[in-house]
Design a protein around this motif. Structure first.
Motif, short mmCIF file in Angstrom:
data_model
loop_
_atom_site.label_atom_id
_atom_site.label_comp_id
_atom_site.label_asym_id
_atom_site.label_seq_id
_atom_site.Cartn_x
_atom_site.Cartn_y
_atom_site.Cartn_z
N GLU A 670 0.82 -1.21 0.00
CA GLU A 670 0.00 0.00 0.00
C GLU A 670 0.86 1.26 0.00
N ARG A 671 1.98 1.23 0.68
CA ARG A 671 2.88 2.39 0.66
C ARG A 671 3.39 2.64 -0.76
N ILE A 672 3.76 1.56 -1.45
CA ILE A 672 4.23 1.70 -2.84
C ILE A 672 3.09 2.20 -3.72
N ALA A 673 1.90 1.62 -3.55
CA ALA A 673 0.75 2.01 -4.37
C ALA A 673 0.35 3.45 -4.11
N GLU A 683 11.90 4.19 -7.16
CA GLU A 683 13.21 3.68 -7.55
C GLU A 683 13.32 2.21 -7.12
N VAL A 684 13.62 1.35 -8.10
CA VAL A 684 13.82 -0.07 -7.84
C VAL A 684 15.31 -0.37 -8.01
N ASP A 685 15.95 -0.68 -6.89
CA ASP A 685 17.39 -0.95 -6.87
C ASP A 685 17.58 -2.46 -6.80
N LEU A 686 17.85 -3.08 -7.95
CA LEU A 686 17.97 -4.53 -7.98
C LEU A 686 19.22 -5.04 -7.27
N GLN A 689 18.32 -4.82 -3.82
CA GLN A 689 16.99 -5.37 -3.58
C GLN A 689 16.16 -4.48 -2.65
N VAL A 690 16.08 -3.21 -3.05
CA VAL A 690 15.39 -2.20 -2.26
C VAL A 690 14.48 -1.37 -3.18
N ILE A 691 13.30 -1.01 -2.68
CA ILE A 691 12.41 -0.08 -3.36
C ILE A 691 12.40 1.22 -2.55
N CYS A 700 10.71 -0.48 1.17
CA CYS A 700 10.79 -1.88 1.59
C CYS A 700 11.90 -2.58 0.81
N GLN A 701 12.21 -3.76 1.25
CA GLN A 701 13.13 -4.62 0.53
C GLN A 701 12.32 -5.69 -0.20
#
Length: 780
Positions: A670-673, A683-686, A689-691, A700-701
């Motif tokens: 929900e935080r992402i949404a 930002e998606v850091d692969l 493994q973090v957003i 979150c991870q």
């Protein structure tokens, strides 16, 4: 991890273990594939990839091709070639492209001039190409059909089609084991289609996600092979990677006399039977999920909504979404009822139908036609039913039905008797519904637009569809016909052949050369491998996925299926690109063709979204077609975040350098949404493994498998990685050819007197600019 020696194994465990070429410490498996089926929709881009990389098809002897999805099912009398027969430009291009590819790569092909042509999941079993204990793949989600033979069969995407063509292997992970036991005895009027629809309604379309389902119990054991195929066919609709049934005497009886099975009565047949009898789950084998079903609870079943899980007994009524448990389920139910044009509380038997379709890879075999004919015989189609179509699954099924007089029964009743093909199952050919027409269908999916734009589909068994055609509405077949026994026993009789030498068609009966060729045994047992494949060991590569930042769009829908992501009318392409404009077409576009301003991707700033955040579970359910991730990627969306994903879609995104992220924590999702709904970047850091949000604050991870992460970060493609293990693949092939020679394609395709070449060539179908007549099919 591998099953420890001495530990009881499931059927799936045994077959997987027998096909491992290599396994990494993280559980990544290089799996050898025994059989590969190819059709025109999911293969053009795969063959193009081979040509661009100058790679060969590694095992043409283990590959079989046909056209089925696009082909018209109208009369083929006087057909000259496929190029002049198919009127639609895009459909014709896909079919002629396949014919050029099978000639270029020397692959056995059943074209429209060959009576063995048909739906890919019908011709494999009827030719004996599908065998117990094998692995089988096809660029089609309903490949699970072949699991009825104790075969591990799964649908794959186009990238994996290319991978199998080049290496005869797949990179995969072990699935969970799931068991569905159906015990008791089916009541009169209840068939295998009712069994599987009931099971899907019980566990849901995501109930089997991550699993291979083994169907067992007294009901399953009593079914014929064709009825078992119907059940395994729809395992994918329960979200499973595959469905399986342990082989038994019913299986072996079916395979007697099949052209590509071991020859009945020979030492090779006996050796194969001995091995096949070992293919069952051991006592004490552990299942991750175990479902028990009592046959007495199953009655004739139909769907009411736009997902195969939306089922009710024919004796029931349209459900009221307001009684559903969650708000998201209620909202989804309201949308489905509006789309289907139904009112809560309406008895299912009061719903009229406009058209009836009996066919598809689920229910187009001879036993399905016999069962439907039993209901139709001596009756007439209702006046309000505009069309009732019978579409046999192959030319061989059609010929057998005509020999039994089934065609006359249907024609006398006012039905249409068609040629073999996928037909109205998915509407990629001329057989489609008009907007808002309602169809009683024996196919496998009732998604929005599946059988045509705004089409309304109710799934059911062949006898139920036949009853609907006669009464003009959804009907309980038990009221229409007096059954002395269940259709699965009375009408679904074993399709046995006279034991003896196998043959493909009548030509062998009066052709001494053909008979001698078929009877010959292979001169050697070495696998027929293109030795040139080892020369192409480099990776084509994919764009590296490191830190991906951009606008995220919020989508609040569960069970977003692949037909919604990209409707089937946009699948008629031989390229991977250019599909972005078709992404979510039916949601982005109004009926008049204008943009729908209410859909998120038509609103600023989300028209430039690079990330999709879906709050509903089971994103990407449905087809194995890779067009769904291609459309997202082409639009600019390289990352999809959702609570869960359907297995095949999840896998296909990685194959295209995309990242699907499952966030199961509702608060984190929900935080992402919320960030996405506000139009802010994510930002998606692969690597880490973090957003993060737009300010760089961690939201979150997330988890991702180490091997998949390694490939994305380094832009590695599977084929280049696999070809580095050429020595292991060669050693595996040598060992298997010695231990199970009936699986080696050379056992039926490389014959004495053929100079080491294939005995069954691709049938040349000239293009229109050559103006040459179609040559006769070459017999096996």
């Amino acid at each position: 991890m591998p099953v420890a020696e001495g530990v009881p194994q499931t059927l799936y465990d045994k077959i997987l273990a027998a096909h491992v070429v290599d396994e990494k410490l993280d559980g990544t498996v290089l799996l050898y594939i025994d059989r590969h089926l190819v059709h025109e929709v999911t293969s053009p881009q795969a063959f193009e990839g081979l040509k661009n990389a100058k790679r060969k098809v590694r095992r043409p002897d283990c590959t079989l091709a046909t056209t089925d999805h696009n082909v018209p099912t109208t009369s083929r009398k006087g057909i000259k070639d496929i190029a002049t027969f198919i009127k639609e430009d895009d459909s014709r291009l896909q079919c002629t492209t396949l014919e050029e590819n099978v000639k270029d790569f020397d692959i056995t092909y059943f074209g429209l001039g060959d009576k063995r042509q048909g739906i890919v999941h019908v011709i494999g079993p009827e030719q004996g190409f599908t065998l117990p204990g094998t692995t089988l793949v096809c660029g089609d989600s309903h490949t699970s059909t072949h699991g009825a033979f104790g075969c591990f069969a799964m649908g794959i995407g186009t990238s994996e089609v290319e991978h199998v063509l080049a290496t005869q292997c797949l990179i995969t992970k072990r699935s969970k084991n799931m068991r569905i036991q159906v015990n008791g005895e089916l009541a009169p009027g209840v068939s295998s289609k009712d069994v599987v629809l009931y099971a899907i309604g019980l566990i849901g379309t995501a109930g089997g996600t991550g699993s291979v389902i083994e169907f067992c119990g007294s009901v399953i054991r009593s079914l014929s092979m064709e009825a078992r195929m119907s059940i395994c066919n729809m395992a994918i609709e329960a979200g499973a990677r595959a469905g399986m049934v342990a082989p038994d005497d019913i299986t072996f009886e079916y395979l007697k006399g099949k052209p590509l099975a071991p020859v009945y009565g020979t030492p090779g047949w006996e050796r194969a039977i001995k091995y096949w009898r070992s293919l069952h789950s051991d006592p004490g084998a552990k299942y991750d999920i175990d479902v028990q079903i009592d046959a007495k609870d199953i009655v004739p079943t139909v769907t009411w909504g736009t997902s195969p899980e939306d089922v009710v007994p024919i004796t029931g009524s349209v459900p009221d979404p307001e009684t559903f448990k969650s708000e998201s389920k209620k909202a989804a139910g309201r949308r489905m009822l509006e789309y289907m044009g139904l009112t809560p509380g309406t008895p299912m038997q009061d719903i009229p139908v406009d058209k009836v379709f009996i066919g598809s890879c689920t229910n187009s075999r001879i036993e399905d036609l016999r069962a439907a004919a039993q209901v139709v015989k001596g009756k007439k189609k209702a006046d309000n039913v505009k069309r009732a179509m019978i579409v046999p699954g192959s030319g061989i099924v059609k010929g057998q039905a005509e020999a039994e007089g089934l065609d006359k029964i249907f024609l006398d009743a006012g039905f249409e008797w068609r040629e073999a093909g996928c037909s109205m199952c998915l509407g990629m050919n001329p057989d489609i519904l008009a907007p808002k027409e309602r169809c009683a269908s024996t196919s496998n999916r009732n998604f929005e637009g599946r059988q045509g734009a705004q089409s309304r589909t109710h799934l059911m068994s062949p006898v139920m569809a036949a009853a609907a055609a006669i009464t003009g509405k959804l009907s309980d077949v038990r009221k229409l016909t007096e059954y002395k026994a269940s259709p699965h026993i009375e009408a679904y009789k074993l399709n046995t052949s006279t034991p003896g030498k196998a043959h493909a068609d009548e030509a062998i009966e009066d052709d001494d050369t053909a008979r001698e060729r078929l009877g010959d045994q292979p001169e050697d047992s070495s696998p027929q491998v293109n030795t040139l494949v080892a020369e192409a060991t480099g990776s084509q590569g994919l764009p590296k996925f490191l830190v991906h930042r951009g606008i995220a769009a919020r989508l609040d829908r569960p069970n977003v299926d692949t037909d919604a992501i990209i409707p089937k009318q946009f699948l008629k392409t031989i390229k991977r690109t250019g599909l972005g404009t078709a992404l979510f077409h039916d949601w982005r576009t109004k009926e008049d063709g204008s943009p729908n301003p209410d859909f998120i991707l038509n609103q600023e700033p989300w028209t430039k979204a690079k990330i999709l955040v879906c709050t509903g579970a089971n994103f990407g359910c449905g087809s194995s077609r890779e067009h769904a991730p291609w459309a997202l990627n082409d639009f600019g969306i390289r990352c999809v975040i959702a609570p869960s994903f359907a297995d095949i879609f999840f896998n296909n995104t990685f194959k295209n350098g995309m990242l699907p992220i499952a966030i199961r924590n509702a608060t984190e999702l929900e935080r992402i949404a919320t960030e996405a709904g506000a139009g802010r970047e994510i930002e998606v850091d692969l690597p880490n493994q973090v957003i993060r949000d737009a300010d760089g604050v961690e939201i979150c991870q997330f988890e991702v498998e180490e091997f998949r992460k390694h490939c994305l970060v380094n832009g590695l493609d599977d084929i280049g990685l696999t070809l580095q293990l050429e020595d292991k693949i060669v050693e595996y092939e040598r060992r298997v050819s010695a231990n199970t020679p009936w699986v080696d394609g050379t056992a039926y395709l490389r014959r004495k007197g053929q100079g080491g070449k294939l005995a069954a060539k691709a049938v040349p179908v000239p293009t229109t600019n050559r103006g040459q007549p179609l040559k006769d099919p070459i017999d096996w």
